[in-house]
Each structure stands twice: as C-alpha cells, then as structure tokens.
Design an enzyme around this catalytic site. Sequence first.
Site, PDB file in Angstrom:
ATOM      1  N   ARG A   1       0.707  -1.509   0.025  1.00 11.00           N
ATOM      2  CA  ARG A   1      -0.091  -0.114   0.281  1.00 11.00           C
ATOM      3  C   ARG A   1       1.096   1.082  -0.040  1.00 11.00           C
ATOM      4  O   ARG A   1       0.156   2.241   0.796  1.00 11.00           O
ATOM      5  CB  ARG A   1      -1.185   0.179   1.141  1.00 11.00           C
ATOM      6  CG  ARG A   1      -1.849  -1.236   1.174  1.00 11.00           C
ATOM      7  CD  ARG A   1      -3.171  -0.583   0.152  1.00 11.00           C
ATOM      8  NE  ARG A   1      -4.370  -1.431   0.495  1.00 11.00           N
ATOM      9  CZ  ARG A   1      -5.346  -1.026   0.559  1.00 11.00           C
ATOM     10  NH1 ARG A   1      -5.590  -0.314   1.496  1.00 11.00           N
ATOM     11  NH2 ARG A   1      -6.418  -2.108   0.619  1.00 11.00           N
TER      12      ARG A   1
ATOM     13  N   ARG B   1      -3.635   7.352  -0.058  1.00 12.35           N
ATOM     14  CA  ARG B   1      -4.507   8.453   0.858  1.00 12.35           C
ATOM     15  C   ARG B   1      -3.006   8.862   1.877  1.00 12.35           C
ATOM     16  O   ARG B   1      -3.279  10.163   2.238  1.00 12.35           O
ATOM     17  CB  ARG B   1      -5.408   8.299   1.607  1.00 12.35           C
ATOM     18  CG  ARG B   1      -6.355   7.597   0.053  1.00 12.35           C
ATOM     19  CD  ARG B   1      -7.996   7.485   1.009  1.00 12.35           C
ATOM     20  NE  ARG B   1      -7.446   6.085   1.498  1.00 12.35           N
ATOM     21  CZ  ARG B   1      -7.840   4.694   2.259  1.00 12.35           C
ATOM     22  NH1 ARG B   1      -9.660   5.507   2.353  1.00 12.35           N
ATOM     23  NH2 ARG B   1      -8.278   3.695   2.676  1.00 12.35           N
TER      24      ARG B   1
HETATM   25  O1  CP3 Z   1       0.600  -1.089  -2.267  1.00 19.09           O
HETATM   26  C1  CP3 Z   1      -0.139  -0.843  -3.381  1.00 19.09           C
HETATM   27  O2  CP3 Z   1       0.609   0.296  -3.055  1.00 19.09           O
HETATM   28  C2  CP3 Z   1      -0.839  -0.895  -4.451  1.00 19.09           C
HETATM   29  C3  CP3 Z   1      -2.245  -0.498  -4.190  1.00 19.09           C
HETATM   30  C4  CP3 Z   1      -3.317  -1.790  -3.607  1.00 19.09           C
HETATM   31  C5  CP3 Z   1      -4.687  -1.165  -3.691  1.00 19.09           C
HETATM   32  N1  CP3 Z   1      -5.768  -2.258  -2.793  1.00 19.09           N
HETATM   33  C6  CP3 Z   1      -5.268   0.407  -3.723  1.00 19.09           C
HETATM   34  C7  CP3 Z   1      -6.770   0.536  -2.543  1.00 19.09           C
HETATM   35  C8  CP3 Z   1      -3.472  -2.992  -3.367  1.00 19.09           C
HETATM   36  C9  CP3 Z   1      -1.678  -4.260  -3.209  1.00 19.09           C
HETATM   37  C10 CP3 Z   1      -4.386  -3.471  -2.751  1.00 19.09           C
HETATM   38  C11 CP3 Z   1      -4.576  -4.377  -2.325  1.00 19.09           C
HETATM   39  C12 CP3 Z   1      -5.800  -5.035  -1.858  1.00 19.09           C
HETATM   40  N2  CP3 Z   1      -7.248  -4.614  -1.680  1.00 19.09           N
HETATM   41  C13 CP3 Z   1      -6.688  -6.162  -0.716  1.00 19.09           C
HETATM   42  C14 CP3 Z   1      -5.244  -7.077  -0.117  1.00 19.09           C
HETATM   43  C15 CP3 Z   1      -3.912  -5.881   0.455  1.00 19.09           C
HETATM   44  C16 CP3 Z   1      -4.543  -5.940   1.696  1.00 19.09           C
HETATM   45  O3  CP3 Z   1      -4.344  -4.723   3.023  1.00 19.09           O
HETATM   46  O4  CP3 Z   1      -4.449  -6.887   2.866  1.00 19.09           O
HETATM   47  C17 CP3 Z   1      -7.307  -6.320  -0.139  1.00 19.09           C
HETATM   48  C18 CP3 Z   1      -8.226  -6.747   1.188  1.00 19.09           C
HETATM   49  C19 CP3 Z   1      -8.286  -4.489  -1.117  1.00 19.09           C
HETATM   50  C20 CP3 Z   1      -9.499  -4.667  -1.319  1.00 19.09           C
HETATM   51  C21 CP3 Z   1     -10.271  -3.222  -0.612  1.00 19.09           C
HETATM   52  N3  CP3 Z   1      -9.774  -2.417  -1.457  1.00 19.09           N
HETATM   53  C22 CP3 Z   1      -9.828  -2.281   0.631  1.00 19.09           C
HETATM   54  C23 CP3 Z   1     -10.418  -3.606   1.886  1.00 19.09           C
HETATM   55  C24 CP3 Z   1     -10.098  -1.414   0.469  1.00 19.09           C
HETATM   56  C25 CP3 Z   1     -11.148  -0.326   1.568  1.00 19.09           C
HETATM   57  C26 CP3 Z   1      -9.577  -0.099   2.336  1.00 19.09           C
HETATM   58  C27 CP3 Z   1      -9.078   1.231   2.568  1.00 19.09           C
HETATM   59  O5  CP3 Z   1      -7.916   1.248   2.460  1.00 19.09           O
HETATM   60  O6  CP3 Z   1      -9.860   2.092   2.381  1.00 19.09           O
HETATM   61  C28 CP3 Z   1     -10.134  -0.743  -0.697  1.00 19.09           C
HETATM   62  C29 CP3 Z   1      -9.787  -0.071  -0.995  1.00 19.09           C
HETATM   63  C30 CP3 Z   1      -7.846   0.821  -1.685  1.00 19.09           C
HETATM   64  N4  CP3 Z   1      -6.988  -0.412  -2.285  1.00 19.09           N
HETATM   65  C31 CP3 Z   1      -7.388   1.579  -1.820  1.00 19.09           C
HETATM   66  C32 CP3 Z   1      -6.337   1.833  -1.939  1.00 19.09           C
HETATM   67  C33 CP3 Z   1      -5.035   2.928  -2.562  1.00 19.09           C
HETATM   68  C34 CP3 Z   1      -8.158   3.358  -1.162  1.00 19.09           C
HETATM   69  C35 CP3 Z   1      -8.884   4.068  -1.749  1.00 19.09           C
HETATM   70  C36 CP3 Z   1      -9.304   5.306  -1.943  1.00 19.09           C
HETATM   71  O7  CP3 Z   1      -8.829   6.211  -2.100  1.00 19.09           O
HETATM   72  O8  CP3 Z   1     -10.583   5.373  -0.637  1.00 19.09           O
END
Ligand code: CP3
Length: 341
Positions: free
Chosen positions: A24, A28
Amino acid sequence: MLNDSFLKACRRQAAQHTPVWLMRQAGRYMKEYMAIREKHSFLEMCRTPELACEVTLQPVRAFEIDAAIIFADILLPLPGMGIELEFAKNEGPVIKNPIRTRADIDAVRAFDPQRDVPYLLEAIKMVKAELNNKVPLIGFSGAPFTLASYIIEGGGSRNYVEAKSIMYKDPDSWHLLMDKISDVVIAYLNAQIDAGAQVIQLFDSWVGCLGPDDFEKFALPYTKKVVNGVKKTVPLINFGTNTGTYLHLVKQGGGDVIGVDWKVRLDEAWKVIGYNHAIQGNLDPVVLFSTRAEIKRRVKDIIDRAEGRPGHIFNLGHGIILGTPVDNVRAVVDAVHEFSV
Ligand code: CP3
C-alpha cells in the site's frame, strides 16, 4: 534493470542491499495521491491508465524504494465475473449481489482479462515505459480464499460467518467456487505478466481466520493450483496474515518468497519456512505512528534477524495504514538502507 536488488532477493541471490518496498505504498497518506483522489473515485483512478500510472510512480519518486507495485485492486476482476463492485465512501468495498447459493456459484462468469481489465494491462505497460528499468514492477492478485471471502461476505467481515457457513455446510459448493476463483486468479496474473509485471504477489490477507486443518483442506489446494498455473517466468510472493501458527503449511502453497506479518519473529518464521524460500516482511505498520528512533530500532532488529542471508525483502507485515506520517515512511526506507548489509 538499474536496481535489481529486489529481483535478486526474490531469487535468494546476494543483492547490493536489503531491498525494501511497502505494501500500500501508494495511497491516501500521500498528499500527491489526495490531490488526484479529490477529483476522481478510487475505481475511476484504477480504470484510467494515466491516473493509475501516475499514482504508481508517486512513491517511487518520493522514497528510495526498490520496487513499484501497480495501482490496482484485488477486487477488479469481480465485474467481469458478473459480480457488482462499488467502493462506498470511507467504507471500503461493497458487493451488492454477494454469492451465497449454489445457483449464484453456477452463475459466476468466466473472466477474460483482455475484455474485463484492459485498463490494468495498459497501465502496466505505461508504468514500465515510465520506469525505464529504474526498479521492477510488481503485479498482484488476491489469493482464492481472500477473494472468496469478499465475494461471499459482500465486503469486509469480522467472523466470516457467511463464507465459513458454505465451507462447513456445503463443502462441494465451496470447492466449486474456489476452483472457479483460482481460474480467475491465474488468468488475472498471467495477463499482468504478459503486460510486463516482473514480480507477482498473491495477497491472502484474510486466510488467517482459518484454523490449520481448514486452511489445509479449504484454501491451500487452491493457492497451490494458482502457483502451478502462473507462468514461471517471474518470481511469486505468497503473502498472508495471521498465518504465523501454520507457516509450515503456508509454504506448501509454493512461491519463491513467503510474506509474513509481524506476529512472528522473522528469524523464527524463516526457520520454519526453510531457507529454500526467500522471506518478505515484517514490521508492524503501527510502528510508523511512533518516533524515528523507535522505527530505526525496530528496522534494525528485523534486519539483524535475517542474519545477512540472501533472500530477505524488507516490508511491513501488512499495508500502510491511513494517517501514517509520510516522514515516517521515509524513516523506514532510510533505516533499511542504513542497516542493510
Ligand atoms: O500497494 C499498493 O500501493 C498497490 C495498491 C493496492 C490497493 N489495494 C489500492 C487501494 C493493493 C496492493 C491493494 C490490495 C487489496 N485491496 C487488498 C489486499 C491488501 C491488504 O491490505 O491485505 C485488499 C483486502 C483490498 C480490498 C480493498 N480495497 C479494501 C479493503 C479497500 C478499502 C480499505 C481502504 O484503505 O480504504 C480498498 C480500497 C483501496 N485499494 C484503496 C487503495 C489505495 C483506498 C481507496 C481510496 O482512495 O479511497
């Protein structure tokens, strides 16, 4: 590749320094990200190659990290499978039509990356061109269990009651769904490799909710299927959380690198996993809310535990948390460089 320390460590070859990237790393907590995010929804950003490319590169410009990870999500294949996906404001992913019955499982459509995620493949090509071999690019997917839990629960979950109910009450349907999801993951990853991804990571973020016997029976066979089905031309990182009590089973899933969270000491984890695998991890992401001195101390402890053995990739034990101070992300990266052998 100008900086190949990450690729070398994935293959357990001696590298110039301990490579570091952070799950990640785009997101944000960065003001550059928020400047774009204010004008676009998260899915719009994923689906617009120029924006996904820009956001992928932001942390590469800001920190001395050894890898880029494509800006995407583990849930992007869902619409292609006939499952509606939304991201509700501040609530994360929401699935309006979760899979709960045998009929739902039968109705899951085959996923075609060229048809369903062309924007992702385009974004990978753009990032590769922009990186110009500065650092390698990571592609990724959810592992079958983690994807199944989202698809069945309809979003995040505390106890995984819906997913485990299918698993325990109707194992045939569970296996059918996991088999279908494994095919999706294989296609999703192979398309990213074809587009230019140089390393692949499987995120099994929620699999640790299973006990060891259930892991072995209901999740492990499908991780194995994915690892066997993915092209062997690039290294694969098999990452999960809360799996510290059964890493001896996790490693059976395969992968060149096993990713571990912070609930296990790196040296103890590596011993269980075996030195024929590289290891990735494992700083507690909440340490980034502490002081520079505490960060340095803990980074050093993890690097010391790797004992100079080739094949350690420094990372957090899970993704960067919203609200993490940017300077402390920099402090982690700098400390890895300072202490690495
Ligand atoms: O690592 C990176 O920089 C690449 C980007 C990345 C995102 N999601 C962008 C994202 C990666 C590798 C993921 C994987 C992901 N997505 C996982 C597995 C990783 C982990 O943490 O275990 C999971 C469970 C998801 C599903 C998901 N997507 C969730 C639960 C959420 C909401 C949580 C949150 O942080 O808001 C997302 C949204 C998401 N995926 C965001 C980002 C940058 C936030 C979106 C925003 O800007 O509002």
